[in-house]
Design an enzyme around this catalytic site. Structure first.
Site, PDB file in Angstrom:
ATOM      1  N   ASP A 140      30.808  38.789  46.140  1.00 16.49           N
ATOM      2  CA  ASP A 140      29.836  39.160  45.330  1.00 16.49           C
ATOM      3  C   ASP A 140      29.559  40.540  45.651  1.00 16.49           C
ATOM      4  O   ASP A 140      29.678  41.098  46.870  1.00 16.49           O
ATOM      5  CB  ASP A 140      28.754  38.259  45.504  1.00 16.49           C
ATOM      6  CG  ASP A 140      28.855  36.857  45.077  1.00 16.49           C
ATOM      7  OD1 ASP A 140      29.896  36.456  44.309  1.00 16.49           O
ATOM      8  OD2 ASP A 140      28.148  35.829  45.368  1.00 16.49           O
ATOM      9  N   ARG A 190      36.284  40.801  39.543  1.00 13.10           N
ATOM     10  CA  ARG A 190      35.123  40.341  38.454  1.00 13.10           C
ATOM     11  C   ARG A 190      34.316  41.102  38.114  1.00 13.10           C
ATOM     12  O   ARG A 190      33.563  41.627  38.936  1.00 13.10           O
ATOM     13  CB  ARG A 190      34.543  38.759  39.271  1.00 13.10           C
ATOM     14  CG  ARG A 190      33.264  38.231  38.596  1.00 13.10           C
ATOM     15  CD  ARG A 190      32.829  37.035  39.152  1.00 13.10           C
ATOM     16  NE  ARG A 190      32.007  37.474  40.440  1.00 13.10           N
ATOM     17  CZ  ARG A 190      31.489  36.298  41.341  1.00 13.10           C
ATOM     18  NH1 ARG A 190      32.091  35.091  41.017  1.00 13.10           N
ATOM     19  NH2 ARG A 190      30.943  36.686  42.368  1.00 13.10           N
TER      20      ARG A 190
END
Ligand SMILES: Cc1cc2nc3c(=O)[nH]c(=O)nc-3n(C[C@H](O)[C@H](O)[C@H](O)COP(=O)(O)OP(=O)(O)OC[C@H]3O[C@@H](n4cnc5c(N)ncnc54)[C@H](O)[C@@H]3O)c2cc1C
Length: 326
Positions: A140, A190
């Protein structure tokens, strides 16, 4: 207006007092139930099966707890990530394990972050060996101060041939340069808009600018050269217009369905996620679990002012509950 609301929610997410009060509530409030699978790995695995078996939706697991500055919590985070990765050995799920560098030691001992990430990557590699699907550690992206660190960690994981992917944020001006390098290296990325607010020197601050940059970056991710390089695009947004544009671009540039994917958050626009799978797209949901749910859930509230009522109801219901004994 939306950015102001988001700033207020980010401040609330960081309030230790409010977090302590809300998380001491013996029952998870409606707010937690909306965005979080449950308190432990068993609840997360059950949610992932429900999604895969009933809806054909894949999962990215996230054990909650971020910006951790106590060694015992870092150890707990690493153990939980390793445990859920290990469970995959006896399962059929197609999963990513999402990890924040500040969960696994960045604030306690940065030198420990890489060994922890490598251990998680190795466990995923071993547990998912020979199984179809994309199983990897997904880094992340937190606030702008940790971007260089996170990119370097991702490079190290790939150098060791561990299964890895990374998140980039369209709100940051630097992301285009970072993305171009990752596309050239055939990485898995992502793309999100960004749950943080940055100064105008480093970040786009207006919603329209962030969206425009997101579209620009999607075009790079789905360009024919990216496909030739073996790049894997993950379009992580709940914006159905951008999703439709990405699908059209993928078709136009020769990306078959399944050679890229869409990712969304548990509890947000689930009808949109289901529609994408019905259209034959590969879809993944980010499935958080654990007890440290307040900062995560409040950031979700920050993303949509319409969620404000849910926040108020949850606080009122928590005030009616007796506090848990420590
Ligand atoms: C899989 C995934 C992983 C993520 N990882 C990171 C990360 O590592 N770092 C990071 O900074 N951010 C991360 N985010 C959060 C992201 O940066 C955005 O804050 C969030 O996705 C909202 O932006 P959006 O692109 O969905 O678009 P928006 O333009 O905000 O929303 C599009 C539509 O979805 C609705 N919507 C969006 N969010 C919500 C919500 N919470 N509740 C209800 N409706 C909503 C909006 O109302 C609107 O109709 C992640 C998001 C996803 C989906």
């Amino acid at each position: 207006m939306k950015r102001l609301w988001q700033r207020v929610m980010i401040a609330l997410a960081r309030s230790a007092r409010v977090k302590g009060f809300m998380q001491a509530n013996p029952r998870m409030t409606n707010l937690a139930r909306r965005f979080v699978a449950g308190p432990d790995a068993a609840a997360a695995i059950a949610a992932a099966h429900h999604l895969l078996d009933r809806k054909g939706i894949r999962t990215s697991f996230f054990y909650l707890g971020e910006y951790v500055d106590r060694w015992e919590l870092v150890r707990e985070n690493v153990e939980q990530k390793l445990a859920i990765a290990g469970l995959l050995e006896h399962d059929v799920l197609d999963v990513h394990i999402s990890v924040d560098p500040t969960q696994i030691g960045l604030q306690t001992d940065p030198a420990q972050v890489a060994p922890h990430a490598f251990a998680i990557g190795r466990t995923i590699l071993r547990a998912a060996a020979g199984r179809p699907g994309i199983h990897c550690i997904m880094l992340d992206m937190e606030d702008s101060s940790v971007v260089d660190f996170t990119l370097a960690l991702h490079d190290d994981l790939r150098r060791l041939e561990l299964p890895a992917a990374i998140t980039l944020q369209a709100y940051l001006r630097r992301s285009e340069g970072d993305l171009r390098r990752l596309i050239a290296n055939g990485a898995r990325v992502r793309l999100v808009k960004g749950a943080f607010v940055g100064k105008s020197g480093v970040a786009f601050t207006a919603e329209g600018e962030i969206k425009a940059n997101y579209r620009r970056l999607v075009e790079l991710m789905l360009a024919p050269e990216a496909r030739t390089n073996g790049f894997y695009p993950i379009i992580a947004t709940h914006d159905d217009r951008i999703q439709a544009e990405a699908m059209a671009l993928a078709r136009q540039n020769g990306w078959p369905q399944g050679s890229y994917e869409f990712e969304m958050l548990l509890g947000v626009r689930s009808d949109v996620a289901e529609k994408l799978t019905q259209q034959g797209e590969r879809v993944r949901l980010y499935v958080p679990f654990g007890r440290d749910w307040w900062p995560y859930a409040v950031r979700r509230i920050g993303e949509n002012p319409a969620n404000g009522l849910l926040l108020v109801r949850s606080i009122v219901s928590a005030m009616k509950e007796p506090p848990a004994t420590p």
